[in-house]
Write a protein that holds these residues in place. Structure first.
Motif, PDB file in Angstrom:
ATOM      1  N   TYR A 139       0.849  -1.192   0.000  1.00  0.00           N
ATOM      2  CA  TYR A 139       0.000   0.000   0.000  1.00  0.00           C
ATOM      3  C   TYR A 139       0.884   1.241   0.000  1.00  0.00           C
ATOM      4  CZ  TYR A 139      -3.522  -3.358   1.511  1.00  0.00           C
ATOM      5  OH  TYR A 139      -4.354  -4.437   1.603  1.00  0.00           O
ATOM      6  N   GLN A 140       0.372   2.315  -0.619  1.00  0.00           N
ATOM      7  CA  GLN A 140       1.144   3.557  -0.671  1.00  0.00           C
ATOM      8  C   GLN A 140       0.397   4.761  -0.117  1.00  0.00           C
ATOM      9  OE1 GLN A 140       2.138   3.776  -4.796  1.00  0.00           O
ATOM     10  NE2 GLN A 140       3.670   2.162  -4.672  1.00  0.00           N
ATOM     11  N   THR A 141      -0.944   4.686  -0.066  1.00  0.00           N
ATOM     12  CA  THR A 141      -1.734   5.830   0.386  1.00  0.00           C
ATOM     13  C   THR A 141      -2.757   5.386   1.431  1.00  0.00           C
ATOM     14  OG1 THR A 141      -3.360   5.548  -1.379  1.00  0.00           O
ATOM     15  CG2 THR A 141      -1.498   7.029  -1.823  1.00  0.00           C
ATOM     16  N   PHE A 142      -3.192   6.358   2.228  1.00  0.00           N
ATOM     17  CA  PHE A 142      -4.230   6.094   3.225  1.00  0.00           C
ATOM     18  C   PHE A 142      -5.044   7.360   3.452  1.00  0.00           C
ATOM     19  CE2 PHE A 142      -1.151   8.139   5.894  1.00  0.00           C
ATOM     20  CZ  PHE A 142      -1.876   8.698   6.936  1.00  0.00           C
ATOM     21  N   ALA A 143      -6.206   7.181   4.056  1.00  0.00           N
ATOM     22  CA  ALA A 143      -7.058   8.299   4.451  1.00  0.00           C
ATOM     23  C   ALA A 143      -7.790   7.906   5.735  1.00  0.00           C
ATOM     24  CB  ALA A 143      -8.058   8.634   3.355  1.00  0.00           C
ATOM     25  N   PHE A 144      -8.239   8.903   6.462  1.00  0.00           N
ATOM     26  CA  PHE A 144      -8.997   8.661   7.682  1.00  0.00           C
ATOM     27  C   PHE A 144     -10.477   8.569   7.345  1.00  0.00           C
ATOM     28  CE2 PHE A 144      -5.207  10.815   9.352  1.00  0.00           C
ATOM     29  CZ  PHE A 144      -4.823   9.889  10.308  1.00  0.00           C
ATOM     30  N   SER A 145     -11.170   7.651   7.995  1.00  0.00           N
ATOM     31  CA  SER A 145     -12.624   7.568   7.862  1.00  0.00           C
ATOM     32  C   SER A 145     -13.248   8.762   8.577  1.00  0.00           C
ATOM     33  CB  SER A 145     -13.160   6.284   8.492  1.00  0.00           C
ATOM     34  OG  SER A 145     -12.664   5.164   7.826  1.00  0.00           O
ATOM     35  N   ASP A 146     -14.478   9.075   8.226  1.00  0.00           N
ATOM     36  CA  ASP A 146     -15.183  10.153   8.915  1.00  0.00           C
ATOM     37  C   ASP A 146     -15.423   9.752  10.361  1.00  0.00           C
ATOM     38  OD1 ASP A 146     -15.307  11.684   6.632  1.00  0.00           O
ATOM     39  OD2 ASP A 146     -17.255  10.889   6.028  1.00  0.00           O
ATOM     40  N   ILE A 147     -15.312  10.723  11.236  1.00  0.00           N
ATOM     41  CA  ILE A 147     -15.535  10.461  12.652  1.00  0.00           C
ATOM     42  C   ILE A 147     -16.957  10.873  12.992  1.00  0.00           C
ATOM     43  CG2 ILE A 147     -14.907  11.121  14.994  1.00  0.00           C
ATOM     44  CD1 ILE A 147     -12.063  11.404  14.066  1.00  0.00           C
ATOM     45  N   GLU A 148     -17.704   9.937  13.527  1.00  0.00           N
ATOM     46  CA  GLU A 148     -19.047  10.221  14.005  1.00  0.00           C
ATOM     47  C   GLU A 148     -18.996  10.163  15.526  1.00  0.00           C
ATOM     48  OE1 GLU A 148     -21.941   7.675  12.243  1.00  0.00           O
ATOM     49  OE2 GLU A 148     -21.070   7.912  10.253  1.00  0.00           O
ATOM     50  N   SER A 149     -19.615  11.158  16.151  1.00  0.00           N
ATOM     51  CA  SER A 149     -19.597  11.184  17.602  1.00  0.00           C
ATOM     52  C   SER A 149     -20.924  11.716  18.114  1.00  0.00           C
ATOM     53  CB  SER A 149     -18.443  12.041  18.115  1.00  0.00           C
ATOM     54  OG  SER A 149     -18.577  13.360  17.617  1.00  0.00           O
ATOM     55  N   ALA A 150     -21.209  11.411  19.357  1.00  0.00           N
ATOM     56  CA  ALA A 150     -22.438  11.872  19.994  1.00  0.00           C
ATOM     57  C   ALA A 150     -22.125  12.293  21.419  1.00  0.00           C
ATOM     58  CB  ALA A 150     -23.479  10.758  19.996  1.00  0.00           C
ATOM     59  N   GLY A 151     -23.011  13.082  21.999  1.00  0.00           N
ATOM     60  CA  GLY A 151     -22.820  13.514  23.381  1.00  0.00           C
ATOM     61  C   GLY A 151     -22.147  14.869  23.455  1.00  0.00           C
ATOM     62  N   ASP A 152     -21.854  15.291  24.683  1.00  0.00           N
ATOM     63  CA  ASP A 152     -21.278  16.619  24.899  1.00  0.00           C
ATOM     64  C   ASP A 152     -19.776  16.649  24.716  1.00  0.00           C
ATOM     65  OD1 ASP A 152     -23.789  17.537  25.466  1.00  0.00           O
ATOM     66  OD2 ASP A 152     -23.586  17.241  27.639  1.00  0.00           O
ATOM     67  N   ILE A 153     -19.083  15.655  25.252  1.00  0.00           N
ATOM     68  CA  ILE A 153     -17.616  15.673  25.226  1.00  0.00           C
ATOM     69  C   ILE A 153     -17.063  15.662  23.803  1.00  0.00           C
ATOM     70  CG2 ILE A 153     -15.537  14.397  25.882  1.00  0.00           C
ATOM     71  CD1 ILE A 153     -16.947  13.720  28.493  1.00  0.00           C
ATOM     72  N   PRO A 154     -17.539  14.760  22.895  1.00  0.00           N
ATOM     73  CA  PRO A 154     -16.972  14.757  21.543  1.00  0.00           C
ATOM     74  C   PRO A 154     -17.197  16.055  20.774  1.00  0.00           C
ATOM     75  CG  PRO A 154     -18.109  12.711  21.957  1.00  0.00           C
ATOM     76  CD  PRO A 154     -18.421  13.631  23.097  1.00  0.00           C
ATOM     77  N   GLN A 155     -18.163  16.879  21.195  1.00  0.00           N
ATOM     78  CA  GLN A 155     -18.440  18.127  20.495  1.00  0.00           C
ATOM     79  C   GLN A 155     -17.565  19.277  21.018  1.00  0.00           C
ATOM     80  OE1 GLN A 155     -20.209  17.619  17.921  1.00  0.00           O
ATOM     81  NE2 GLN A 155     -20.781  15.587  18.614  1.00  0.00           N
ATOM     82  N   SER A 156     -16.859  19.058  22.102  1.00  0.00           N
ATOM     83  CA  SER A 156     -16.060  20.138  22.686  1.00  0.00           C
ATOM     84  C   SER A 156     -14.834  20.429  21.827  1.00  0.00           C
ATOM     85  CB  SER A 156     -15.627  19.793  24.112  1.00  0.00           C
ATOM     86  OG  SER A 156     -14.623  18.814  24.098  1.00  0.00           O
ATOM     87  N   ARG A 157     -14.381  21.663  21.903  1.00  0.00           N
ATOM     88  CA  ARG A 157     -13.218  22.084  21.130  1.00  0.00           C
ATOM     89  C   ARG A 157     -11.966  21.336  21.578  1.00  0.00           C
ATOM     90  NH1 ARG A 157     -10.926  27.930  21.572  1.00  0.00           N
ATOM     91  NH2 ARG A 157     -11.956  27.542  23.540  1.00  0.00           N
ATOM     92  N   PHE A 158     -11.832  21.070  22.882  1.00  0.00           N
ATOM     93  CA  PHE A 158     -10.663  20.343  23.393  1.00  0.00           C
ATOM     94  C   PHE A 158     -10.612  18.930  22.818  1.00  0.00           C
ATOM     95  CE2 PHE A 158      -8.744  17.474  26.535  1.00  0.00           C
ATOM     96  CZ  PHE A 158      -7.462  17.987  26.543  1.00  0.00           C
ATOM     97  N   PHE A 159     -11.746  18.224  22.803  1.00  0.00           N
ATOM     98  CA  PHE A 159     -11.785  16.863  22.272  1.00  0.00           C
ATOM     99  C   PHE A 159     -11.412  16.858  20.796  1.00  0.00           C
ATOM    100  CE2 PHE A 159     -13.937  13.293  20.234  1.00  0.00           C
ATOM    101  CZ  PHE A 159     -13.460  12.244  21.002  1.00  0.00           C
TER     102      PHE A 159
END
Length: 180
Positions: free
Chosen positions: A38-58
């Motif tokens: 393999y030579q290339t990669f990409a990140f999958s989309d991140i799905e999150s729920a709740g308060d913590i994953p929406q914070s700027r720090f997270f």
């Protein structure tokens, strides 16, 4: 004299390196998996729920994690692309609040006196402190075959200070991708 000083420093260095709070829990390559194909990669989309994953720090820490992973993948000869990657990377993050306890001991905790010759003592768990344990689960998926080709799990104690957290993320990803 100098030899004993160098020997002492060397032993201290080894002991401090072995006391890391990060450990690779598991790595699972698929049959016939070779990263060199393999030579290339990409990140999958991140799905999150709740308060913590929406914070700027997270979100900033997820970006720091992606940067650390991208650095390790570049070390392995892969580059990140936005379209048609040969590998997709999925990241799972779990943080648990843990309680550190110790068990009482008759030698350190004397029996209670209840009355005339009635001494009692019971062993019990005593809370010593609280800490956060983080687990990162990284999956590499071949999108052409829609198949998981490698999985790695690393865990460690999550420090409270952001600068220590960044160092921990970098160290954890280095340990994990050394097993790739």
């Amino acid at each position: 004299m100098k030899n004993s000083l160098y020997c002492s420093l060397f032993i201290l260095l080894i002991l401090s390196a072995s006391c890391s709070s990060i450990r690779v829990v598991k790595t699972e390559p698929a049959d016939n998996f070779a990263l060199s194909s393999y030579q290339t990669f990409a990140f999958s989309d991140i799905e999150s729920a709740g308060d913590i994953p929406q914070s700027r720090f997270f979100r900033s820490q997820v970006d720091a994690l992606k940067t650390a992973i991208e650095k390790q993948m570049a070390r392995k000869g892969l580059r990140r692309v936005d379209t048609q990657p040969e590998l997709m990377m999925n990241i799972g993050i779990k943080i648990d609040e843990k309680t550190q306890t110790r068990q009482t001991d008759i030698r350190s905790d004397p029996p209670n006196y209840i009355g005339q010759r009635r001494y009692t003592w019971r062993s019990r768990e005593v809370e010593v402190g609280k800490y956060r344990q983080g687990t990162i689960d990284v999956h590499l998926v071949d999108p052409k075959r829609n198949e998981l080709v490698w999985r790695g799990i690393v865990e460690g104690i999550v420090p409270n200070k952001p600068e220590k957290l960044q160092k921990q993320i970098d160290e954890g990803m280095e340990k994990l991708f050394d097993k790739l």
